[in-house]
Design a protein around this motif. Structure first.
Motif, PDB file in Angstrom:
ATOM      1  N   PRO A  40       0.809  -1.222   0.000  1.00  0.00           N
ATOM      2  CA  PRO A  40       0.000   0.000   0.000  1.00  0.00           C
ATOM      3  C   PRO A  40       0.846   1.278   0.000  1.00  0.00           C
ATOM      4  O   PRO A  40       0.512   2.232  -0.713  1.00  0.00           O
ATOM      5  N   ALA A  41       1.935   1.280   0.745  1.00  0.00           N
ATOM      6  CA  ALA A  41       2.785   2.478   0.775  1.00  0.00           C
ATOM      7  C   ALA A  41       3.400   2.750  -0.599  1.00  0.00           C
ATOM      8  O   ALA A  41       3.514   3.913  -1.019  1.00  0.00           O
ATOM      9  N   GLU A  42       3.791   1.693  -1.309  1.00  0.00           N
ATOM     10  CA  GLU A  42       4.326   1.873  -2.662  1.00  0.00           C
ATOM     11  C   GLU A  42       3.263   2.420  -3.607  1.00  0.00           C
ATOM     12  O   GLU A  42       3.560   3.220  -4.493  1.00  0.00           O
ATOM     13  N   ARG A  43       2.021   2.023  -3.400  1.00  0.00           N
ATOM     14  CA  ARG A  43       0.945   2.555  -4.233  1.00  0.00           C
ATOM     15  C   ARG A  43       0.705   4.034  -3.952  1.00  0.00           C
ATOM     16  O   ARG A  43       0.354   4.790  -4.850  1.00  0.00           O
ATOM     17  N   VAL A  44       0.874   4.428  -2.693  1.00  0.00           N
ATOM     18  CA  VAL A  44       0.789   5.862  -2.375  1.00  0.00           C
ATOM     19  C   VAL A  44       1.874   6.618  -3.130  1.00  0.00           C
ATOM     20  O   VAL A  44       1.619   7.656  -3.748  1.00  0.00           O
ATOM     21  N   GLU A  45       3.090   6.097  -3.101  1.00  0.00           N
ATOM     22  CA  GLU A  45       4.202   6.752  -3.791  1.00  0.00           C
ATOM     23  C   GLU A  45       3.933   6.864  -5.293  1.00  0.00           C
ATOM     24  O   GLU A  45       4.375   7.814  -5.949  1.00  0.00           O
ATOM     25  N   ALA A  46       3.184   5.901  -5.861  1.00  0.00           N
ATOM     26  CA  ALA A  46       2.943   5.867  -7.299  1.00  0.00           C
ATOM     27  C   ALA A  46       1.797   6.755  -7.751  1.00  0.00           C
ATOM     28  O   ALA A  46       1.507   6.829  -8.944  1.00  0.00           O
ATOM     29  N   GLN A  47       1.143   7.445  -6.834  1.00  0.00           N
ATOM     30  CA  GLN A  47       0.033   8.315  -7.217  1.00  0.00           C
ATOM     31  C   GLN A  47       0.545   9.533  -8.011  1.00  0.00           C
ATOM     32  O   GLN A  47       1.718   9.912  -7.907  1.00  0.00           O
ATOM     33  N   PRO A  48      -0.312  10.167  -8.795  1.00  0.00           N
ATOM     34  CA  PRO A  48       0.093  11.356  -9.566  1.00  0.00           C
ATOM     35  C   PRO A  48       0.174  12.588  -8.668  1.00  0.00           C
ATOM     36  O   PRO A  48      -0.720  13.437  -8.646  1.00  0.00           O
ATOM     37  N   TRP A  49       1.276  12.688  -7.929  1.00  0.00           N
ATOM     38  CA  TRP A  49       1.352  13.663  -6.854  1.00  0.00           C
ATOM     39  C   TRP A  49       1.292  15.106  -7.337  1.00  0.00           C
ATOM     40  O   TRP A  49       0.739  15.981  -6.660  1.00  0.00           O
ATOM     41  N   ARG A  50       1.861  15.391  -8.480  1.00  0.00           N
ATOM     42  CA  ARG A  50       1.804  16.768  -8.974  1.00  0.00           C
ATOM     43  C   ARG A  50       0.354  17.216  -9.142  1.00  0.00           C
ATOM     44  O   ARG A  50      -0.042  18.303  -8.698  1.00  0.00           O
ATOM     45  N   ALA A  51      -0.466  16.381  -9.761  1.00  0.00           N
ATOM     46  CA  ALA A  51      -1.874  16.705  -9.964  1.00  0.00           C
ATOM     47  C   ALA A  51      -2.628  16.748  -8.638  1.00  0.00           C
ATOM     48  O   ALA A  51      -3.490  17.615  -8.427  1.00  0.00           O
ATOM     49  N   LEU A  52      -2.304  15.839  -7.727  1.00  0.00           N
ATOM     50  CA  LEU A  52      -2.973  15.832  -6.431  1.00  0.00           C
ATOM     51  C   LEU A  52      -2.695  17.124  -5.658  1.00  0.00           C
ATOM     52  O   LEU A  52      -3.612  17.720  -5.071  1.00  0.00           O
ATOM     53  N   LEU A  53      -1.434  17.553  -5.646  1.00  0.00           N
ATOM     54  CA  LEU A  53      -1.092  18.769  -4.911  1.00  0.00           C
ATOM     55  C   LEU A  53      -1.754  20.000  -5.526  1.00  0.00           C
ATOM     56  O   LEU A  53      -2.162  20.922  -4.808  1.00  0.00           O
ATOM     57  N   GLU A  54      -1.882  20.019  -6.842  1.00  0.00           N
ATOM     58  CA  GLU A  54      -2.579  21.123  -7.498  1.00  0.00           C
ATOM     59  C   GLU A  54      -4.060  21.137  -7.108  1.00  0.00           C
ATOM     60  O   GLU A  54      -4.639  22.196  -6.863  1.00  0.00           O
ATOM     61  N   GLU A  55      -4.663  19.958  -7.065  1.00  0.00           N
ATOM     62  CA  GLU A  55      -6.069  19.852  -6.669  1.00  0.00           C
ATOM     63  C   GLU A  55      -6.266  20.282  -5.216  1.00  0.00           C
ATOM     64  O   GLU A  55      -7.232  20.983  -4.879  1.00  0.00           O
ATOM     65  N   ILE A  56      -5.361  19.869  -4.354  1.00  0.00           N
ATOM     66  CA  ILE A  56      -5.433  20.257  -2.946  1.00  0.00           C
ATOM     67  C   ILE A  56      -5.299  21.768  -2.800  1.00  0.00           C
ATOM     68  O   ILE A  56      -6.024  22.404  -2.027  1.00  0.00           O
ATOM     69  N   ASP A  57      -4.385  22.353  -3.548  1.00  0.00           N
ATOM     70  CA  ASP A  57      -4.197  23.799  -3.509  1.00  0.00           C
ATOM     71  C   ASP A  57      -5.461  24.539  -3.941  1.00  0.00           C
ATOM     72  O   ASP A  57      -5.822  25.567  -3.371  1.00  0.00           O
ATOM     73  N   ALA A  58      -6.121  24.013  -4.953  1.00  0.00           N
ATOM     74  CA  ALA A  58      -7.283  24.691  -5.519  1.00  0.00           C
ATOM     75  C   ALA A  58      -8.543  24.502  -4.687  1.00  0.00           C
ATOM     76  O   ALA A  58      -9.386  25.406  -4.621  1.00  0.00           O
ATOM     77  N   HIS A  59      -8.690  23.334  -4.054  1.00  0.00           N
ATOM     78  CA  HIS A  59      -9.961  23.010  -3.417  1.00  0.00           C
ATOM     79  C   HIS A  59      -9.851  22.533  -1.967  1.00  0.00           C
ATOM     80  O   HIS A  59     -10.886  22.329  -1.322  1.00  0.00           O
ATOM     81  N   GLY A  60      -8.645  22.302  -1.473  1.00  0.00           N
ATOM     82  CA  GLY A  60      -8.498  21.832  -0.099  1.00  0.00           C
ATOM     83  C   GLY A  60      -8.687  20.343   0.072  1.00  0.00           C
ATOM     84  O   GLY A  60      -8.665  19.835   1.201  1.00  0.00           O
TER      85      GLY A  60
END
Length: 256
Positions: free
Chosen positions: A24-44
């Motif tokens: 599971p931890a490796e799957r977390v690392e494999a997520q599209p983090w750039r897009a996730l951080l942009e989404e978090i920035d925009a919407h929380g």
């Protein structure tokens, strides 16, 4: 994530999980983090791809009846938190949960530090999650905060924030363990942003089995005419209309 806190080009996460091969931890690392951080920035908040297999979800759900794993059980109705029950894991927290916390911490660290800079706040979060927990423990926040939550028909969770002391990580994670629309109905995750001099904004999410939702713990930065403002955020769960709903909650700071 590189040691300087930046992510390389995002890998493509697997469309479906197999029952073996990666942790599971490796799957977390494999997520599209750039897009996730942009989404978090925009919407929380931001939804990940699959993190847990159905079998792993079932393993976490099965922990519910093993009371020796938990330090306390909370009846939400007793404290007027809503209706439902959750249990705080005791030390030693199961290793897969600690590995998930560490992996999400690494992925979310750039956002945490960026938000602190915008607020003009200290950024007390070291590169390593174990070092961050040591910081929490030195400040008297020694109790583990991962929780397993169970909702039956009619249960719900009032809007709240998971603050357990002075030291706070600004983002946290919830993972769905059951199948919406099959194992239960209703029970949507609700995130409400209190906007400066405006009406509140709600985001409603369905937690897919094995997928995670990353969301704001306390405040997120929003632009204003005077620079950056704090937008308070609270989260809860809508009424479960039928079935049984379990989730795994990963707060990334420990409690007093």
């Amino acid at each position: 994530m590189n040691r300087d806190g930046h992510h390389p080009a995002d890998p493509t996460p697997p469309a479906e999980l197999t029952e073996s091969g990666t942790s599971p931890a490796e799957r977390v690392e494999a997520q599209p983090w750039r897009a996730l951080l942009e989404e978090i920035d925009a919407h929380g908040c931001a939804a990940t791809g699959p993190i847990l297999t159905p079998a792993e979800c079932a393993e976490f759900t099965a922990m519910w009846d093993d009371l020796a794993r938990f330090r306390s059980t909370v009846d939400m109705a007793r404290y007027r938190f809503g209706e439902g029950t959750y249990r705080y894991f005791a030390n030693p927290v199961p290793e897969p949960i600690m590995a998930l916390r560490a992996a999400f911490y690494r992925g979310l660290l750039p956002s945490a530090r960026s938000w602190a800079e915008r607020f003009g706040d200290p950024a007390p979060w070291p590169d390593d999650f174990a070092d961050w927990l040591d910081t929490c423990h030195a400040a008297g926040q020694t109790k583990p905060t991962p929780i397993l939550l169970r909702y039956r028909r009619g249960d719900w969770n009032a809007l709240h924030r998971d603050l357990y002391g002075e030291l706070v990580f600004p983002l946290q994670v919830v993972i769905g363990l059951d199948r919406p629309g099959i194992d239960y109905s209703g029970g949507e995750f609700v995130l409400v942003e209190q906007r400066p001099r405006a009406q509140s904004k709600a985001t409603v999410s369905v937690l897919e089995q094995g997928h995670a939702l990353i969301f704001t713990t306390r405040d997120r930065p929003t632009r204003s005419s005077r620079g950056w403002s704090r937008a308070p955020m609270r989260h809860g769960v809508s009424r479960v209309r039928g079935g049984l709903r379990h989730t795994l909650g990963l707060v990334l700071h420990d409690a007093q």
